[in-house]
Write a protein that holds these residues in place. Sequence first.
Motif, PDB file in Angstrom:
ATOM      1  N   LEU A  69     -52.712 -32.360 -17.087  1.00 19.83           N
ATOM      2  CA  LEU A  69     -54.056 -31.823 -17.328  1.00 19.83           C
ATOM      3  C   LEU A  69     -54.335 -30.594 -16.470  1.00 19.83           C
ATOM      4  O   LEU A  69     -55.053 -29.686 -16.886  1.00 19.83           O
ATOM      5  CB  LEU A  69     -55.119 -32.890 -17.055  1.00 19.83           C
ATOM      6  N   VAL A  76     -52.946 -29.664 -24.405  1.00 19.52           N
ATOM      7  CA  VAL A  76     -53.480 -31.020 -24.372  1.00 19.52           C
ATOM      8  C   VAL A  76     -54.214 -31.267 -25.684  1.00 19.52           C
ATOM      9  O   VAL A  76     -55.080 -30.483 -26.077  1.00 19.52           O
ATOM     10  CB  VAL A  76     -54.440 -31.227 -23.176  1.00 19.52           C
ATOM     11  N   ARG A  92     -61.001 -29.804 -19.300  1.00 26.86           N
ATOM     12  CA  ARG A  92     -60.068 -30.824 -18.828  1.00 26.86           C
ATOM     13  C   ARG A  92     -60.591 -31.674 -17.681  1.00 26.86           C
ATOM     14  O   ARG A  92     -60.274 -32.850 -17.585  1.00 26.86           O
ATOM     15  CB  ARG A  92     -58.722 -30.188 -18.475  1.00 26.86           C
ATOM     16  N   LEU A 131     -49.349 -32.797 -23.875  1.00 25.34           N
ATOM     17  CA  LEU A 131     -49.963 -34.080 -23.526  1.00 25.34           C
ATOM     18  C   LEU A 131     -50.836 -34.490 -24.700  1.00 25.34           C
ATOM     19  O   LEU A 131     -51.723 -33.745 -25.113  1.00 25.34           O
ATOM     20  CB  LEU A 131     -50.809 -33.956 -22.257  1.00 25.34           C
TER      21      LEU A 131
END
Length: 137
Positions: A69, A76, A92, A131
């Motif tokens: 992150l 992400v 984030r 992610l």
Amino acid sequence: MVGRKRRGERGKSFAAILAEVEASGGPGESAVAWSQPVLDGEFTDEHGVWWQLRGGDALMPWKRVQQLLGDPEVRVLRVYANEARDVLPEERESFAAEIRPYLTDTVVRTAGDYTDFLAGEFKDEHHNHLLVVEESC
């Protein structure tokens, strides 16, 4: 015979009925395939890039989630149902605060809270990182 049908008079088996329902997607609706990249172990993004789950285990340590992150080079994605949305770098910190209790098993659930999150780290053929955080309820 009371309560029994002769073999020739039996209706469809449960397995046959289930197969028909699954093939039709249910009564009056089409089947919906939900995107679950972390559970599936792979993901193809909107650009056709194929991503593969790194490590093969969907239980990532929170420390690794934090590292990803915090890295602006890592894309992400937040996946809910069939919607995948980018989590921008400026979002984030608040995103981490939202998902941390769920990913560290420290969440205090209120009545009716069935939310859960699952995180996975993916790599493409060029070793880029992604992610993916799946939300479910």
